[in-house]
Each structure stands twice: as structure tokens, then as C-alpha cells.
Design a protein around this motif. Structure first.
Motif, PDB file in Angstrom:
ATOM      1  N   LEU A 107       0.837  -1.198   0.000  1.00 40.06           N
ATOM      2  CA  LEU A 107       0.000   0.000   0.000  1.00 40.06           C
ATOM      3  C   LEU A 107       0.870   1.245   0.000  1.00 40.06           C
ATOM      4  O   LEU A 107       1.832   1.348   0.764  1.00 40.06           O
ATOM      5  CB  LEU A 107      -0.908   0.008   1.224  1.00 40.06           C
ATOM      6  N   GLY A 108       0.546   2.190  -0.859  1.00 44.72           N
ATOM      7  CA  GLY A 108       1.282   3.445  -0.932  1.00 44.72           C
ATOM      8  C   GLY A 108       2.437   3.424  -1.911  1.00 44.72           C
ATOM      9  O   GLY A 108       2.975   4.486  -2.248  1.00 44.72           O
ATOM     10  N   ASP A 109       2.845   2.242  -2.377  1.00 47.96           N
ATOM     11  CA  ASP A 109       3.929   2.180  -3.358  1.00 47.96           C
ATOM     12  C   ASP A 109       3.476   2.824  -4.668  1.00 47.96           C
ATOM     13  O   ASP A 109       2.325   2.663  -5.095  1.00 47.96           O
ATOM     14  CB  ASP A 109       4.335   0.732  -3.634  1.00 47.96           C
ATOM     15  N   ILE A 110       4.399   3.550  -5.287  1.00 46.58           N
ATOM     16  CA  ILE A 110       4.142   4.160  -6.606  1.00 46.58           C
ATOM     17  C   ILE A 110       4.832   3.293  -7.647  1.00 46.58           C
ATOM     18  O   ILE A 110       6.052   3.157  -7.651  1.00 46.58           O
ATOM     19  CB  ILE A 110       4.655   5.601  -6.665  1.00 46.58           C
ATOM     20  N   ILE A 111       4.042   2.711  -8.506  1.00 49.81           N
ATOM     21  CA  ILE A 111       4.559   1.792  -9.514  1.00 49.81           C
ATOM     22  C   ILE A 111       4.538   2.475 -10.878  1.00 49.81           C
ATOM     23  O   ILE A 111       3.512   3.045 -11.277  1.00 49.81           O
ATOM     24  CB  ILE A 111       3.730   0.492  -9.561  1.00 49.81           C
ATOM     25  N   THR A 112       5.666   2.397 -11.581  1.00 52.11           N
ATOM     26  CA  THR A 112       5.762   2.921 -12.939  1.00 52.11           C
ATOM     27  C   THR A 112       5.957   1.750 -13.893  1.00 52.11           C
ATOM     28  O   THR A 112       6.926   0.995 -13.776  1.00 52.11           O
ATOM     29  CB  THR A 112       6.931   3.904 -13.081  1.00 52.11           C
ATOM     30  N   ALA A 113       5.006   1.586 -14.810  1.00 58.42           N
ATOM     31  CA  ALA A 113       5.073   0.532 -15.823  1.00 58.42           C
ATOM     32  C   ALA A 113       5.592   1.137 -17.126  1.00 58.42           C
ATOM     33  O   ALA A 113       5.074   2.157 -17.589  1.00 58.42           O
ATOM     34  CB  ALA A 113       3.703  -0.085 -16.033  1.00 58.42           C
ATOM     35  N   THR A 114       6.597   0.495 -17.711  1.00 58.63           N
ATOM     36  CA  THR A 114       7.204   0.970 -18.960  1.00 58.63           C
ATOM     37  C   THR A 114       7.252  -0.167 -19.969  1.00 58.63           C
ATOM     38  O   THR A 114       7.644  -1.293 -19.625  1.00 58.63           O
ATOM     39  CB  THR A 114       8.625   1.496 -18.720  1.00 58.63           C
ATOM     40  N   VAL A 115       6.826   0.134 -21.196  1.00 57.76           N
ATOM     41  CA  VAL A 115       6.956  -0.839 -22.287  1.00 57.76           C
ATOM     42  C   VAL A 115       7.875  -0.237 -23.345  1.00 57.76           C
ATOM     43  O   VAL A 115       7.813   0.959 -23.633  1.00 57.76           O
ATOM     44  CB  VAL A 115       5.591  -1.199 -22.900  1.00 57.76           C
ATOM     45  N   THR A 116       8.742  -1.068 -23.899  1.00 54.67           N
ATOM     46  CA  THR A 116       9.704  -0.627 -24.901  1.00 54.67           C
ATOM     47  C   THR A 116       9.669  -1.582 -26.088  1.00 54.67           C
ATOM     48  O   THR A 116       9.792  -2.806 -25.904  1.00 54.67           O
ATOM     49  CB  THR A 116      11.128  -0.593 -24.326  1.00 54.67           C
ATOM     50  N   ALA A 117       9.455  -1.031 -27.288  1.00 53.49           N
ATOM     51  CA  ALA A 117       9.391  -1.862 -28.493  1.00 53.49           C
ATOM     52  C   ALA A 117      10.765  -2.484 -28.753  1.00 53.49           C
ATOM     53  O   ALA A 117      11.770  -1.771 -28.851  1.00 53.49           O
ATOM     54  CB  ALA A 117       8.942  -1.037 -29.684  1.00 53.49           C
TER      55      ALA A 117
END
Length: 477
Positions: A107-117
Motif C-alpha cells: 500500500l502506498g507504493d508508486i509503480i511505474t510501468a514501462t513498455v519498450t518496443a
């Protein structure tokens, strides 16, 4: 390397895709989001995953699986959001994915999702490298995804997401939690001669809230218990022939101090209350008896007390003094230091043609003079500006009560009863009911009550009885 990013802090108003021909190897897009309990609960509701490691904080904190599986899957869902909204965006068809969950997400974690071709294939297939990192830059999910990218350009307004409301029952649960360290309250259960009232008494006893004394025709009570699979062993039963005798006996036990609460069974409320209010043998005090609904409304941030909706049909100004004081005293027992009392009417201005507005003004002045103690009163207030700060601001009302009421004093029983039932059946509110102003709290239950409501009503009586004992000890010292 081309990049694109989005954050939940700024709502997306336009949505545009990147076609297969426009995608370049190394091109990437990102989306960030903070994990909240609301997210976890929504994920559980949609997926059907009710693993206590995700939903039960006590279990999760003691489990080595805490935060790993479901919360990681939530992080993985952000990858789908990036692919569907940013890169490639609208028109993308998901073919498959290969993901590894590396670290817990809390809880409270900031998640950044990144996709790269990383690869373009025939038939418009694109393979993306996928990674989710937390606020410390640590990878929590890694892997790859394979999609069919769109071939036609799309640039259009983004759809507004629907509002989803989670209905919680935290208020009643907190009341029950407070009772766990308190002893069961000896309670006269008057004429429990139907399934609802007998089950309610047994359930409350099994929950450790009351120590019931069942009063009524013993043969009938035992037959009911056997018929509904209720174990009555260990419960005291006082055999009396009918409901009138049961009411008289229950009140007598309360008057003598043998029990500390009275609980209504299957007899009519008027039949019980007639014995309660008898001048010489009843449970009257210097206060007017009044009923309070203790309501927890999912859309309101605090417990709401509504009074009187069951006892006083058309209360006078003098009656309302006791009704308000009873509710203030209860609110304090429930943990509200300075209860805010909104005195309801149809309007928020004093109008000589509307008696409830005149009584509201008088009650406020009586509170100023110390005739009503312990709370902050304001009125007349219409319902909207009693519970909505925005509505109060719109009307130009400056008040410590408006928009933040803890107690709603209704003009009469009809208004209160309709208001409470509307909140229960249209707003999914949890309700509990109690009668105050007598020597002991009186628990009024209904056949329509669910188990949570019955237990919560008993919990209110337990807290009131504990407060009375504490006050009596303090007075003796």
C-alpha cells in the motif's frame, strides 16, 4: 529513444495511438500509479481473488506471502493499460505475455510501468519489453508482451471512466471491535418467540456481547430453538405465559439491577414500552425516552445518529431537549468528543409559519445558555446543508455544524423513520437502533434486520452499559 508517459494525477482528455508503421524499435511509454486499498478491493471484486493476504491486513502482516501475488498482478495490469492507451494505444490486440513478479508491492507504493518496443514482426505483430519499478527504482515486474499493433490512426477524446463506489461496513465493525474487551452485558430478552428474535439473542450471545435471560413461554422458546438448530444450553429461561408477562418481568429485572439492558423480542414495541414507562414500576428517569438510529452511510465520512424515529411521534420543544441530550450522550460514548447536532427542517432560515424552524432556533439558544450540554447545535438546517459542506457553501451558511453533522434531530417520527429507511434501502447504510433515557439501554430489533444490524444494536447497548458502570464507579469514589 522516443518516450511517452502518463500519470493518474492528470486525467487524460485525448487518446491517440501509434500505428505499426510509426513504431520504432526502442520507442517506449510509461504509466505511473500509487497502490491504494481501493485498488486492491476493486481488483479482488473484478478478479474474484479474495486471498486474505491481500484483503485482511492482520493476516497479511503475519504472512510471508504478504503483498506478493495479487498486488504484483495489479502492477502487471498497468502494463496492459500502457499498451492499450499509450503505445501502441487504441486498436491494439493483446496476443500474450510472459511476466515475472520480482518484489512485493505494498500500500502506498508508486509503480511505474514501462513498455519498450524491441521487435517488429510480420502481420503487424510487435514484441515489447515490459518492466514495472517502484518508487525506489527497484523492479517489481519484468517480462515481455506480444501485441498486434493498429494500422489505422486514432485520435479522439478519452472515455470518462465510470465512478465505482465500494460499500464498506467499517463503522459497525469498529463498534463491535470496541466491545471485544468488555464483558457480556446481562440482558433481558423479552418474548423471543420467533426465529428472528431468538436467533438474534443467540447470535449476540455467541459474539460475546450479551448474557441473555430469555423470558417467555419456555416450551415455545425451546421448541423454536430445536426447530431452528439453536443451542439454548447454558442460557437462563424464565417461563411466563405471554408477552405482557414477559415485558413486565424483563422490566422488573432491569429495575432491580439483575440485568443491564433490555432487548425486544417478537412482541410489539408499544407493549414493551408501556411497561418501561410505567410510573411506579417502570424504568423512567428524569429524561424523556427517545430512540436513536446509529447509521454508517457509505457516502458519509462519519457515523450519523438520527433521532427520534421510533418513540416520540410529534415531540414538543421540551421533549426535543431530552431527545437531543440523549443523542449527544450516546455520541460521546461512541467516541465523538464534541458532537455536532443539525436540527432539521425544510429550510435553513427561521420561518414563523414552520414550527420546526422556531423550535430549532430555541434549541440553539438553550444550548448557548447551558440547558443542553456537550454538543454544538445549529438549525434550522435543510438536510442537504446539514450533511454537505458544498451545499452549505452554496447557500452561504457559515457554521461549525453544516456539512459535518454527527447527529440529525428530525422534526417528528415520520420524517425520521422515512429518512433512516431511505438511507438503509437506497444508500446501503448500516443501521443500529437503541432507546435511551431509561435506567438501562433498550435494544429494539426488527424482523427485517440482518445479523450485522442486530449485533451492532447490541454493541451500542454494551458500550452504553460500560459507560454507565464507569460513571457509577466514578460517582462512588
Amino acid at each position: 529513444m522516443d518516450t511517452a508517459s502518463a500519470s493518474t494525477a492528470a486525467p487524460v482528455t485525448m487518446i491517440e495511438n501509434v500505428t505499426f508503421d510509426e513504431i520504432r524499435i526502442g520507442q517506449s511509454a510509461s504509466l505511473s500509479r500509487r497502490l491504494t486499498m481501493h485498488d486492491i478491493q476493486l481488483f479482488a471484486m473484478v478478479s474474484g481473488d479474495i486471498n486474505p493476504a491481500h484483503l485482511d491486513t492482520e493476516y497479511a502482516s503475519s504472512s510471508r506471502f504478504h503483498k506478493v501475488i495479487g498486488h504484483g498482478m495489479w502492477s502487471g495490469s498497468l502494463i496492459s493499460a500502457v499498451l492499450g492507451t499509450l503505445l501502441p494505444g487504441p486498436g491494439t490486440i493483446y496476443l500474450g505475455q510472459d511476466l515475472r513478479f520480482k518484489r512485493p508491492v505494498g500500500l502506498g507504493d508508486i509503480i511505474t510501468a514501462t513498455v519498450t518496443a524491441k521487435e517488429k514482426r510480420d502481420k503487424n505483430v510487435v514484441v515489447f519489453e515490459c518492466v514495472c519499478v517502484n518508487q525506489d527504482g527497484q523492479p517489481v515486474v519484468t517480462g515481455s508482451a506480444e501485441v498486434i499493433a493498429p494500422t489505422e490512426k486514432v485520435n479522439r477524446p478519452a472515455h470518462e471512466l465510470p465512478q465505482v463506489q465500494m460499500i464498506h461496513h467499517d463503522g459497525h465493525e469498529l463498534m463491535l471491535k470496541r466491545c471485544e474487551e468488555l464483558p457480556p452485558v446481562p440482558t433481558a430478552v423479552v418474548h423471543p418467540c420467533d426465529e428472528s428474535s431468538l436467533k438474534g439473542a443467540v447470535e449476540a450471545a455467541e459474539a460475546g456481547l450479551i448474557d441473555p435471560v430469555l423470558i417467555g413461554p419456555e416450551a415455545k422458546i425451546r421448541a423454536l430453538g430445536m426447530g431452528f438448530g439453536l443451542n439454548l444450553a447454558g442460557y437462563r429461561i424464565i417461563d411466563v405465559p405471554h408477552s405482557n408477562a414477559a415485558a413486565e418481568t424483563g422490566v422488573r429485572l432491569a429495575r432491580s439491577g439483575e440485568v443491564e439492558a433490555v432487548m425486544k423480542g417478537s412482541l410489539h414495541t408499544d407493549e414493551l414500552m408501556a411497561e418501561v414507562v410505567r410510573k411506579d414500576t417502570g424504568l423512567r428517569t428524569g429524561r424523556r425516552l427517545s430512540h436513536v438510529f446509529v447509521m454508517n452511510v457509505p457516502t458519509y465520512p462519519r457515523t450519523l445518529l438520527i433521532t427520534d424515529a421510533a418513540i416520540n411521534i410529534y415531540p414538543t420543544l421540551e421533549d426535543k431537549v431530552s431527545i437531543v441530550q440523549n443523542a449527544i450522550d450516546l455520541a460521546k460514548v461512541l467516541g465523538v468528543d464534541k458532537p455536532r447536532v443539525a436540527i432539521l427542517s425544510a429550510v435553513e432560515t427561521v420561518n414563523p409559519k414552520i414550527a420546526s424552524t422556531l423550535e430549532a432556533a430555541a434549541l440553539c439558544k438553550m444550548a448557548d445558555r447551558g440547558q443542553i450540554k456537550g454538543g454544538v447545535l445549529d438549525g434550522p438546517l435543510a438536510f442537504d446543508n446539514a450533511i454537505s459542506e458544498e451545499a452549505a457553501r452554496t447557500k452561504g451558511i457559515v457554521s461549525d455544524v453544516a456539512g459535518r453533522a454527527d447527529i440529525l434531530l428530525v422534526p417528528d417520527l415520520e420524517a425520521g423513520n422515512m429518512l433512516a429507511k431511505q438511507l438503509s434501502f437506497l444508500a446501503n447504510a448500516d443501521a443500529a437502533g437503541i432507546v435511551l433515557g431509561a435506567r438501562v439501554p433498550i435494544i429494539l430489533t426488527s424482523r427485517a434486520d440482518n445479523i450485522r444490524t442486530r449485533l451492532a444494536s447490541c454493541a451500542v447497548a454494551v458500550l452504553m452499559a460500560a459507560a454507565r458502570r464507569k460513571a457509577a464507579l466514578a460517582a462512588a469514589e
